[in-house]
Design a protein around this motif. Structure first.
Motif, PDB file in Angstrom:
ATOM      1  N   PHE A  44      43.913  25.133  41.822  1.00 57.62           N
ATOM      2  CA  PHE A  44      44.691  25.916  42.779  1.00 57.62           C
ATOM      3  C   PHE A  44      43.838  26.888  43.594  1.00 57.62           C
ATOM      4  N   GLY A  45      42.697  27.290  43.042  1.00 58.09           N
ATOM      5  CA  GLY A  45      41.887  28.283  43.737  1.00 58.09           C
ATOM      6  C   GLY A  45      40.501  28.346  43.142  1.00 58.09           C
ATOM      7  N   THR A  46      39.791  29.444  43.419  1.00 60.69           N
ATOM      8  CA  THR A  46      38.423  29.620  42.935  1.00 60.69           C
ATOM      9  C   THR A  46      38.259  30.995  42.312  1.00 60.69           C
ATOM     10  N   ASP A  47      37.225  31.116  41.463  1.00 60.61           N
ATOM     11  CA  ASP A  47      36.916  32.411  40.873  1.00 60.61           C
ATOM     12  C   ASP A  47      35.773  33.068  41.642  1.00 60.61           C
ATOM     13  N   ARG A  48      35.227  34.144  41.082  1.00 67.91           N
ATOM     14  CA  ARG A  48      34.192  34.919  41.780  1.00 67.91           C
ATOM     15  C   ARG A  48      32.927  34.109  42.028  1.00 67.91           C
ATOM     16  N   GLN A  49      32.699  33.070  41.238  1.00 65.05           N
ATOM     17  CA  GLN A  49      31.497  32.256  41.393  1.00 65.05           C
ATOM     18  C   GLN A  49      31.776  30.919  42.069  1.00 65.05           C
ATOM     19  N   GLY A  50      32.997  30.764  42.587  1.00 64.15           N
ATOM     20  CA  GLY A  50      33.330  29.558  43.329  1.00 64.15           C
ATOM     21  C   GLY A  50      33.831  28.404  42.492  1.00 64.15           C
ATOM     22  N   ALA A  51      33.965  28.596  41.179  1.00 59.78           N
ATOM     23  CA  ALA A  51      34.471  27.531  40.318  1.00 59.78           C
ATOM     24  C   ALA A  51      35.991  27.433  40.441  1.00 59.78           C
ATOM     25  N   GLY A  52      36.519  26.237  40.202  1.00 61.01           N
ATOM     26  CA  GLY A  52      37.954  26.017  40.334  1.00 61.01           C
ATOM     27  C   GLY A  52      38.766  26.704  39.256  1.00 61.01           C
ATOM     28  N   ARG A  53      39.960  27.122  39.634  1.00 63.02           N
ATOM     29  CA  ARG A  53      40.926  27.707  38.700  1.00 63.02           C
ATOM     30  C   ARG A  53      42.296  27.084  38.931  1.00 63.02           C
ATOM     31  N   GLY A  54      43.100  27.080  37.886  1.00 64.21           N
ATOM     32  CA  GLY A  54      44.460  26.557  37.984  1.00 64.21           C
ATOM     33  C   GLY A  54      45.384  27.340  37.086  1.00 64.21           C
ATOM     34  N   VAL A  55      46.507  26.751  36.722  1.00 63.89           N
ATOM     35  CA  VAL A  55      47.461  27.409  35.830  1.00 63.89           C
ATOM     36  C   VAL A  55      46.800  27.616  34.470  1.00 63.89           C
ATOM     37  N   PHE A  56      46.970  28.800  33.918  1.00 58.35           N
ATOM     38  CA  PHE A  56      46.511  29.081  32.554  1.00 58.35           C
ATOM     39  C   PHE A  56      47.680  29.561  31.706  1.00 58.35           C
ATOM     40  N   CYS A  57      48.209  30.763  31.993  1.00 61.64           N
ATOM     41  CA  CYS A  57      49.275  31.314  31.152  1.00 61.64           C
ATOM     42  C   CYS A  57      50.650  30.751  31.489  1.00 61.64           C
ATOM     43  N   GLY A  58      50.874  30.383  32.749  1.00 59.71           N
ATOM     44  CA  GLY A  58      52.157  29.823  33.157  1.00 59.71           C
ATOM     45  C   GLY A  58      53.291  30.821  33.215  1.00 59.71           C
ATOM     46  N   MET A  59      52.985  32.131  33.146  1.00 58.40           N
ATOM     47  CA  MET A  59      54.050  33.131  33.144  1.00 58.40           C
ATOM     48  C   MET A  59      53.713  34.355  33.989  1.00 58.40           C
ATOM     49  N   GLY A  60      52.732  34.215  34.886  1.00 58.66           N
ATOM     50  CA  GLY A  60      52.440  35.286  35.825  1.00 58.66           C
ATOM     51  C   GLY A  60      51.582  36.403  35.299  1.00 58.66           C
ATOM     52  N   VAL A  61      50.943  36.225  34.125  1.00 59.67           N
ATOM     53  CA  VAL A  61      50.148  37.293  33.528  1.00 59.67           C
ATOM     54  C   VAL A  61      48.689  37.231  33.956  1.00 59.67           C
ATOM     55  N   CYS A  62      48.092  36.028  33.961  1.00 60.50           N
ATOM     56  CA  CYS A  62      46.636  35.936  34.140  1.00 60.50           C
ATOM     57  C   CYS A  62      46.195  35.991  35.595  1.00 60.50           C
ATOM     58  N   GLY A  63      46.992  35.479  36.524  1.00 63.93           N
ATOM     59  CA  GLY A  63      46.617  35.475  37.932  1.00 63.93           C
ATOM     60  C   GLY A  63      45.695  34.334  38.325  1.00 63.93           C
ATOM     61  N   ASP A  64      45.364  33.422  37.396  1.00 64.10           N
ATOM     62  CA  ASP A  64      44.451  32.336  37.716  1.00 64.10           C
ATOM     63  C   ASP A  64      45.016  31.365  38.747  1.00 64.10           C
ATOM     64  N   CYS A  65      46.328  31.243  38.815  1.00 61.24           N
ATOM     65  CA  CYS A  65      46.945  30.251  39.694  1.00 61.24           C
ATOM     66  C   CYS A  65      47.253  30.820  41.079  1.00 61.24           C
ATOM     67  N   GLN A  66      46.570  31.880  41.458  1.00 60.09           N
ATOM     68  CA  GLN A  66      46.827  32.529  42.741  1.00 60.09           C
ATOM     69  C   GLN A  66      46.571  31.571  43.900  1.00 60.09           C
ATOM     70  N   VAL A  67      47.520  31.531  44.840  1.00 59.61           N
ATOM     71  CA  VAL A  67      47.411  30.721  46.046  1.00 59.61           C
ATOM     72  C   VAL A  67      47.745  31.584  47.253  1.00 59.61           C
ATOM     73  N   LEU A  68      47.448  31.070  48.430  1.00 59.72           N
ATOM     74  CA  LEU A  68      47.868  31.698  49.677  1.00 59.72           C
ATOM     75  C   LEU A  68      49.079  30.966  50.209  1.00 59.72           C
ATOM     76  N   VAL A  69      50.147  31.698  50.418  1.00 58.57           N
ATOM     77  CA  VAL A  69      51.342  31.149  51.062  1.00 58.57           C
ATOM     78  C   VAL A  69      51.432  31.822  52.420  1.00 58.57           C
ATOM     79  N   GLY A  70      51.081  31.061  53.462  1.00 64.39           N
ATOM     80  CA  GLY A  70      50.908  31.690  54.760  1.00 64.39           C
ATOM     81  C   GLY A  70      49.690  32.589  54.670  1.00 64.39           C
TER      82      GLY A  70
END
Length: 588
Positions: A44-70
């Motif tokens: 879904f996105g990248t971290d500070r070093q450019g590596a891919g990130r996706g869903v982790f916690c699935g409940m809005g706690v970790c922020g790994d699945c952050q995307v841009l909507v508009g």
């Protein structure tokens, strides 16, 4: 991929939105995450070093699945999918061209109920039902769009549900929510609680408005989030918590992948593996850190059967179904690494010794598309701690527990913590605590003689359910690995990519407490605000320095505890009150 659970059928047509220019099919009730995962998208996105990130916690706690909507950042696991929106991979940092304006009205709303309940899971629903039945003005807020929390996860609005065919958990959660509504409780969904202020003031944000709620009594039941020991590869897309996989399946009828491995410690892993297999997912193996249940002490097994026979039989049924489907269950084994380039492609497990350490030469590799991991839970304590509620930290287990009575009453007047928000106890215990908290509130605000008899029955039930939990965790007793499975380059802080080596370097120097480590490495300064790395740091300090940590050593919770547009905080409140007044003491 899409899955199907008995008794649940899709309702209504599908629609489309775009992700990185690609058309994605979604259903009513989908989150952005569930629609993307159903389409085979895990990154879904990248971290500070450019590596891919996706869903982790699935409940809005970790922020790994952050995307841009508009031009706005959103957490894909809790953000509803909408027709024709444009979604892009989330960057490590929000672009400067993102909008700083808000679509919300400038003035805040205010509400002054008798009782505010934060969280609509088992504890919150039980409290709402009892308090509203007594005629109290009850408001329940929850970040999700449906009641149920992590335990009673309900199907989204995109499905028709035949409650005569679904499992008992679906039905019980639905019944409890209906009882609370029928009693008169008001529900506000999609509400991010971003701050608590003295004495009981709570600030929430929805898509429509910002609200300040000032109740006479505050019942906190936000639940818990899963803890996972860091292993090499644990930040890869496709490495998710077991609860995240269950939420996707039960709420959105979506499987996290076609072939998965489930690992960790505790009965949730067996249950979710059973549900995944029933939905057509290929479960490569279930990896359990504890020994096989039949090797546990007779007193523990007897305690489970006497105090929770239905739950015990359900556990036996889950295990039997996995064996029938030829899913290997490896006891006294642990996940030691996730393998893959852009996402999870394999899992490496190993047998462990009596101290829970991997045994050399016993490693085994499975080819999988996803790994689901759960080693218990940590309470969502930020709201309560920001009010000054007391918590205890156990250096041996890494667990956090609230200092509270049977009814959840804390050291802060008029504030209660119920359910797993104060420490792991399970859903039956949470429901008992929710009921007892509501009875205490009724006794405070609207005394009734009927409260005493109900309280006595509920306290007996609470004692029985606690005996069950004690016996259950004697069966699943195993040392939490903490940072013991991480190599020197494994990130301990997921958000800021702070490695184990970097932390050990700090501890070997002048850093002997949390603050210096944070200043030197940025540990705890990322999207999750230290929720995952704080206890890991405490364990590493305990192991390295030999010092015990307590809750005073931990990072202090800071407002906002959930992401919110800064324009909302800067907006006006009513005619005279400004956000500064949030911190002023009221008259309650």
């Amino acid at each position: 991929m899409r899955a199907q659970t008995n008794g649940i059928r899709q309702r209504g047509p599908t629609f489309q939105f775009r992700f990185e220019g690609r058309s994605i099919e979604a259903r009513k009730g989908d989150t952005i995450a569930s629609a993307l995962i159903a389409a085979g998208v895990l990154r879904f996105g990248t971290d500070r070093q450019g590596a891919g990130r996706g869903v982790f916690c699935g409940m809005g706690v970790c922020g790994d699945c952050q995307v841009l909507v508009g031009d706005r950042t959103r957490r894909a696991c809790v953000e509803p999918a909408r027709e024709n929106i444009a979604v892009f991979r989330g960057p490590a940092h929000v672009p400067t061209q993102c909008s700083t304006t808000s679509n919300h009205p400038g003035k805040w709303r205010e509400r002054r109920p008798d009782v505010l309940i934060v969280g609509a899971g088992p504890a919150g629903l039980s409290a709402a039902r009892v308090a509203a039945s007594a005629g109290l003005d009850v408001v329940v807020v929850d970040e999700r769009l449906k009641t149920g929390g992590q335990y009673f996860k309900q199907p989204s609005d995109g499905f028709d549900v035949d409650f005569s065919k679904v499992d008992a958990r679906f039905a019980k959660g639905h019944e409890l929510a209906l009882q609370a509504r029928d009693a008169g409780a008001e529900f506000i969904f999609g509400a991010a609680v971003w701050g608590t202020f003295a004495p009981n003031r709570v600030a929430i944000l929805t898509d429509e408005h910002t609200m300040l709620i000032d109740p006479q009594r505050l019942i906190l039941s936000p639940g818990a989030y899963e803890r996972t020991p860091p292993v090499p590869g644990w930040t890869l897309p496709g490495f998710v918590t077991t609860g995240a996989a269950q939420t996707l399946l039960r709420a959105n009828q979506t499987a996290v992948a076609k072939r998965v491995l489930v690992a960790g410690n505790g009965p949730l892993n067996l249950q979710v593996a059973h549900e995944l297999v029933a939905a057509g997912v290929d479960v490569a193996a279930v990896v359990e850190l504890a020994a096989a249940p039949h090797t546990a002490s007779p007193s523990a097994l007897l305690g489970i059967m006497l105090n929770g026979p239905q739950l015990a039989l359900a556990g036996v049924a889950h295990l039997a179904s996995l064996r029938w489907k030829r899913v290997p269950v490896r006891y006294r084994h642990v996940l030691v690494a996730a393998k893959g380039d852009e996402s999870v492609q394999g899992a490496i497990i190993a047998r462990v010794d009596a101290q829970g350490r991997p045994v050399a030469g016993t490693h085994e590799t499975f080819e999988v598309d996803a790994i689901c991991v759960n080693y218990g839970f940590l309470p969502q304590s930020q709201l309560a701690r920001s009010l000054g509620c007391h918590f205890r930290y156990d250096n041996d287990t890494g667990e956090i527990d609230a200092v509270r009575g049977n009814d959840g009453r804390t050291n802060i007047a008029n504030v209660f913590i119920v359910g797993d928000a104060g420490g792991l106890g399970g859903a039956p215990v949470a429901m008992n605590q929710g009921t007892l908290a509501a009875l205490s509130v009724i006794a405070d605000l609207s005394p009734s003689s009927a409260v005493l008899a109900t309280r006595s029955r509920c306290e007996r039930s609470l004692r029985r359910n606690r005996r069950f939990q004690k016996a259950l965790w004697q069966v699943y007793d195993a040392p939490f690995p903490a940072t013991g499975l991480a190599d020197s380059e494994t990130s301990i802080c997921r958000c800021e990519r702070v490695s184990k080596r970097a932390i050990e370097h700090c501890l070997a120097g002048d850093a002997k407490s949390f603050g210096p480590v944070k200043r030197a490495t940025r540990l705890g300064m990322g999207r999750c605000q230290g929720r995952y790395c704080t206890t890991l740091l405490a364990s590493l300090m305990h192991e390295t320095l030999g010092d015990d940590c307590n809750m005073r050593d931990f990072f202090a919770p800071r407002v906002p505890v959930r992401p919110m547009p800064i324009a909302q905080l800067a907006g006006s409140y009513g005619e005279a009150l400004t956000p500064v007044d949030l911190f002023q003491t009221g008259d309650k």
